[in-house]
Motif scaffolding. Sequence first.
Motif, PDB file in Angstrom:
ATOM      1  N   THR A   1      71.819 -13.770 -87.070  1.00 13.55           N
ATOM      2  CA  THR A   1      71.262 -13.665 -85.726  1.00 13.55           C
ATOM      3  C   THR A   1      71.183 -15.049 -85.101  1.00 13.55           C
ATOM      4  OG1 THR A   1      69.004 -13.887 -86.574  1.00 13.55           O
ATOM      5  CG2 THR A   1      69.881 -11.642 -86.321  1.00 13.55           C
ATOM      6  N   ALA A   2      70.966 -15.094 -83.794  1.00 20.08           N
ATOM      7  CA  ALA A   2      70.844 -16.364 -83.080  1.00 20.08           C
ATOM      8  C   ALA A   2      69.844 -16.209 -81.949  1.00 20.08           C
ATOM      9  CB  ALA A   2      72.201 -16.804 -82.535  1.00 20.08           C
ATOM     10  N   LEU A   3      69.125 -17.283 -81.675  1.00 23.88           N
ATOM     11  CA  LEU A   3      68.259 -17.313 -80.507  1.00 23.88           C
ATOM     12  C   LEU A   3      69.143 -17.145 -79.283  1.00 23.88           C
ATOM     13  CD1 LEU A   3      65.414 -17.804 -79.315  1.00 23.88           C
ATOM     14  CD2 LEU A   3      65.928 -20.260 -79.360  1.00 23.88           C
ATOM     15  N   SER A   4      68.903 -16.091 -78.499  1.00 24.72           N
ATOM     16  CA  SER A   4      69.862 -15.681 -77.466  1.00 24.72           C
ATOM     17  C   SER A   4      69.354 -15.859 -76.042  1.00 24.72           C
ATOM     18  CB  SER A   4      70.285 -14.224 -77.709  1.00 24.72           C
ATOM     19  OG  SER A   4      70.912 -14.111 -78.975  1.00 24.72           O
ATOM     20  N   PHE A   5      68.205 -16.497 -75.873  1.00 21.27           N
ATOM     21  CA  PHE A   5      67.675 -16.863 -74.564  1.00 21.27           C
ATOM     22  C   PHE A   5      67.660 -15.659 -73.610  1.00 21.27           C
ATOM     23  CE2 PHE A   5      69.209 -20.769 -76.595  1.00 21.27           C
ATOM     24  CZ  PHE A   5      68.028 -21.491 -76.620  1.00 21.27           C
ATOM     25  N   SER A   6      68.238 -15.782 -72.422  1.00 20.47           N
ATOM     26  CA  SER A   6      68.059 -14.735 -71.410  1.00 20.47           C
ATOM     27  C   SER A   6      68.810 -13.443 -71.696  1.00 20.47           C
ATOM     28  CB  SER A   6      68.445 -15.263 -70.021  1.00 20.47           C
ATOM     29  OG  SER A   6      67.461 -16.147 -69.547  1.00 20.47           O
TER      30      SER A   6
ATOM     31  N   TRP B   1      69.720  -8.617 -59.534  1.00 19.75           N
ATOM     32  CA  TRP B   1      69.403  -8.189 -60.898  1.00 19.75           C
ATOM     33  C   TRP B   1      69.114  -6.697 -61.001  1.00 19.75           C
ATOM     34  CZ3 TRP B   1      67.903 -13.057 -59.192  1.00 19.75           C
ATOM     35  CH2 TRP B   1      68.444 -14.118 -59.918  1.00 19.75           C
ATOM     36  N   GLN B   2      69.115  -6.004 -59.916  1.00 20.18           N
ATOM     37  CA  GLN B   2      68.898  -4.567 -59.920  1.00 20.18           C
ATOM     38  C   GLN B   2      67.696  -4.201 -60.778  1.00 20.18           C
ATOM     39  OE1 GLN B   2      71.325  -3.984 -57.813  1.00 20.18           O
ATOM     40  NE2 GLN B   2      72.493  -5.751 -58.379  1.00 20.18           N
ATOM     41  N   LEU B   3      67.881  -3.351 -61.746  1.00 13.90           N
ATOM     42  CA  LEU B   3      66.790  -2.919 -62.609  1.00 13.90           C
ATOM     43  C   LEU B   3      66.821  -3.683 -63.936  1.00 13.90           C
ATOM     44  CD1 LEU B   3      66.804   0.918 -61.899  1.00 13.90           C
ATOM     45  CD2 LEU B   3      65.124  -0.766 -61.168  1.00 13.90           C
ATOM     46  N   GLY B   4      66.982  -4.990 -63.839  1.00 15.42           N
ATOM     47  CA  GLY B   4      66.935  -5.839 -65.017  1.00 15.42           C
ATOM     48  C   GLY B   4      68.282  -6.342 -65.496  1.00 15.42           C
ATOM     49  N   TYR B   5      69.369  -5.991 -64.803  1.00 15.88           N
ATOM     50  CA  TYR B   5      70.710  -6.396 -65.213  1.00 15.88           C
ATOM     51  C   TYR B   5      71.440  -7.017 -64.034  1.00 15.88           C
ATOM     52  CZ  TYR B   5      69.299  -3.191 -68.843  1.00 15.88           C
ATOM     53  OH  TYR B   5      68.577  -2.576 -69.834  1.00 15.88           O
ATOM     54  N   HIS B   6      72.464  -7.787 -64.324  1.00 16.78           N
ATOM     55  CA  HIS B   6      73.284  -8.349 -63.255  1.00 16.78           C
ATOM     56  C   HIS B   6      74.744  -7.970 -63.486  1.00 16.78           C
ATOM     57  CE1 HIS B   6      74.837 -11.491 -65.948  1.00 16.78           C
ATOM     58  NE2 HIS B   6      73.595 -11.767 -66.296  1.00 16.78           N
ATOM     59  N   PRO B   7      75.531  -7.867 -62.431  1.00 16.50           N
ATOM     60  CA  PRO B   7      76.951  -7.583 -62.596  1.00 16.50           C
ATOM     61  C   PRO B   7      77.650  -8.791 -63.206  1.00 16.50           C
ATOM     62  CG  PRO B   7      76.468  -8.055 -60.306  1.00 16.50           C
ATOM     63  CD  PRO B   7      75.149  -8.002 -61.008  1.00 16.50           C
ATOM     64  N   LEU B   8      78.744  -8.550 -63.869  1.00 19.56           N
ATOM     65  CA  LEU B   8      79.561  -9.629 -64.411  1.00 19.56           C
ATOM     66  C   LEU B   8      81.024  -9.326 -64.102  1.00 19.56           C
ATOM     67  CD1 LEU B   8      79.360 -12.273 -66.044  1.00 19.56           C
ATOM     68  CD2 LEU B   8      79.712 -10.923 -68.108  1.00 19.56           C
ATOM     69  N   PRO B   9      81.368  -9.299 -62.803  1.00 21.44           N
ATOM     70  CA  PRO B   9      82.751  -8.973 -62.439  1.00 21.44           C
ATOM     71  C   PRO B   9      83.690 -10.091 -62.874  1.00 21.44           C
ATOM     72  CG  PRO B   9      81.521  -9.691 -60.507  1.00 21.44           C
ATOM     73  CD  PRO B   9      80.537  -9.598 -61.628  1.00 21.44           C
TER      74      PRO B   9
ATOM     75  N   ARG C   1      84.426  -4.028 -63.620  1.00 20.99           N
ATOM     76  CA  ARG C   1      83.238  -3.195 -63.695  1.00 20.99           C
ATOM     77  C   ARG C   1      82.293  -3.722 -64.774  1.00 20.99           C
ATOM     78  NH1 ARG C   1      87.112   1.252 -64.181  1.00 20.99           N
ATOM     79  NH2 ARG C   1      86.435   1.325 -66.356  1.00 20.99           N
ATOM     80  N   GLY C   2      81.147  -3.123 -64.834  1.00 17.75           N
ATOM     81  CA  GLY C   2      80.222  -3.414 -65.915  1.00 17.75           C
ATOM     82  C   GLY C   2      79.080  -4.313 -65.482  1.00 17.75           C
ATOM     83  N   PHE C   3      78.042  -4.340 -66.301  1.00 18.44           N
ATOM     84  CA  PHE C   3      76.859  -5.144 -66.013  1.00 18.44           C
ATOM     85  C   PHE C   3      76.131  -5.406 -67.320  1.00 18.44           C
ATOM     86  CE2 PHE C   3      75.879  -0.683 -65.654  1.00 18.44           C
ATOM     87  CZ  PHE C   3      74.645  -0.524 -66.290  1.00 18.44           C
ATOM     88  N   GLY C   4      75.214  -6.340 -67.296  1.00 20.03           N
ATOM     89  CA  GLY C   4      74.472  -6.681 -68.502  1.00 20.03           C
ATOM     90  C   GLY C   4      73.583  -7.874 -68.238  1.00 20.03           C
ATOM     91  N   HIS C   5      73.498  -8.777 -69.217  1.00 23.13           N
ATOM     92  CA  HIS C   5      72.729 -10.001 -69.004  1.00 23.13           C
ATOM     93  C   HIS C   5      73.233 -11.091 -69.931  1.00 23.13           C
ATOM     94  CE1 HIS C   5      69.555 -12.479 -67.494  1.00 23.13           C
ATOM     95  NE2 HIS C   5      69.054 -11.458 -66.821  1.00 23.13           N
ATOM     96  N   LEU C   6      73.488 -12.273 -69.342  1.00 24.77           N
ATOM     97  CA  LEU C   6      73.892 -13.449 -70.095  1.00 24.77           C
ATOM     98  C   LEU C   6      72.667 -14.261 -70.477  1.00 24.77           C
ATOM     99  CD1 LEU C   6      76.918 -14.719 -67.969  1.00 24.77           C
ATOM    100  CD2 LEU C   6      76.987 -13.348 -70.067  1.00 24.77           C
ATOM    101  N   GLY C   7      72.824 -15.107 -71.499  1.00 24.70           N
ATOM    102  CA  GLY C   7      71.766 -15.999 -71.919  1.00 24.70           C
ATOM    103  C   GLY C   7      72.223 -17.441 -71.873  1.00 24.70           C
ATOM    104  N   LEU C   8      71.288 -18.368 -71.843  1.00 23.84           N
ATOM    105  CA  LEU C   8      71.578 -19.792 -71.851  1.00 23.84           C
ATOM    106  C   LEU C   8      72.534 -20.111 -72.997  1.00 23.84           C
ATOM    107  CD1 LEU C   8      70.661 -22.544 -70.505  1.00 23.84           C
ATOM    108  CD2 LEU C   8      69.090 -22.747 -72.433  1.00 23.84           C
ATOM    109  N   GLY C   9      73.604 -20.812 -72.679  1.00 21.75           N
ATOM    110  CA  GLY C   9      74.597 -21.137 -73.693  1.00 21.75           C
ATOM    111  C   GLY C   9      75.754 -20.168 -73.743  1.00 21.75           C
ATOM    112  N   GLY C  10      75.567 -18.950 -73.222  1.00 20.63           N
ATOM    113  CA  GLY C  10      76.692 -18.036 -73.107  1.00 20.63           C
ATOM    114  C   GLY C  10      76.647 -16.777 -73.947  1.00 20.63           C
ATOM    115  N   SER C  11      75.566 -16.535 -74.692  1.00 24.41           N
ATOM    116  CA  SER C  11      75.464 -15.243 -75.376  1.00 24.41           C
ATOM    117  C   SER C  11      75.319 -14.151 -74.323  1.00 24.41           C
ATOM    118  CB  SER C  11      74.249 -15.226 -76.307  1.00 24.41           C
ATOM    119  OG  SER C  11      73.048 -15.292 -75.563  1.00 24.41           O
ATOM    120  N   GLY C  12      75.502 -12.900 -74.718  1.00 24.80           N
ATOM    121  CA  GLY C  12      75.355 -11.862 -73.706  1.00 24.80           C
ATOM    122  C   GLY C  12      75.552 -10.458 -74.233  1.00 24.80           C
TER     123      GLY C  12
END
Length: 401
Positions: free
Chosen positions: A67-72, A322-330, A336-347
Amino acid sequence: MSTLPEGIRGTADPLFAGTARVFARLFDSYLRTGGALSVYLRGEPVVRIWTGTADDAGAVPWEFETTALSFSTTKGVTALVIHRLVDRGLLDYDTPVAEYWPEFGVGGKHSITVRDLLAHRAGLSDLRPLVHGAADVLDHELMEQRLAAATPDWTRGLPVYHALTYGWLLGGLARAVTGSSMAELFRTELAEPLGLSGLHLGAPADGTPVAELVGPGVSATGTGLGRPITAAVIRLPLVGTILNTMHFTGAQDALRGPAPALSHSENGAATGVFSADAIARVYGVIANGGEFEGVRLLSPRIARGLDRYTRTNPDPSRLAFWQLGYHPLPTLGAPRGFGHLGLGGSGGWADPVSGLSVGFVHNRLDMFRLPMDMSLLSLVLPSIARAAGVADAGPGAVRAA
């Protein structure tokens, strides 16, 4: 199963061999640390690969369970916990938070709704009036109490990123209706139903391996040059507004060492400790109409409302990145698709149209290359989307990896 590139371990369906090659190039020529990628298509694992090492000395191999600390990236998982509570009738998106959390109804916050918290519109992003040192940031119950007593600033109603306060706000709300901390809810609402061993808020206590953060930028703001630069930048009107949502005195110390202090706190915005596979399986719930591996965690109605257009938003004219807690990543090739990235680039990322879910983690944190690092997942997604398109061309094309 496809033959994997040299240095890559795990399994990948032959149709996703291109994804494995992109992943290998990313680590061989750029990251040079350790990390993992998991991809599920309509609930089937098609990519589960990992590479590199999990420590600064390069002596500890990265494993499937690492596992890794995944920030946002944590924010997307926290949001899913809230959606579970909405689905059960414990919360409603458009009800004022104060109706569930009475202490929150002071300081002009009586009209802030659950939806506002999820969409970063509460006007409570600035850490300066809330945090007086690193010890405060590490005390999640203290921060929940301070936010309950706080007064929103001029950004109330605007989508301004609540980089750290997001976790304490939703943690306080969830505690008010369940009596449990967000860390406990990660376990009972998600990890246990899905059988996940790599999903934790804060450092795991069960011996799960955690990667050490690696990179010259980990302590950059604490250097003799870094401190005055940071102090000057946070005074700039627009940039300062953004940095003041995440910068606090002692931030560099909280990230140092093989077991950084930040990873031992419980903040649903930033201290998730995840494996790539756990992220992909959590997002598999979103990608498959609320059900994954035979376990239903969301009703179809709630699951359909989580897309990037936010069909449940009663006022579509309002900005709601951010809609309901997620952001698009076109991304070119994966629009298509959405999710959430974290500091450093995890997601974490999901596409309900194709049934794809993706989890990506690594252990480099280099502030000097942060803009590039934040785009790492977008470099991998096009190959995933192409392979999924080929799989859709014929029945039985994809086998479990």
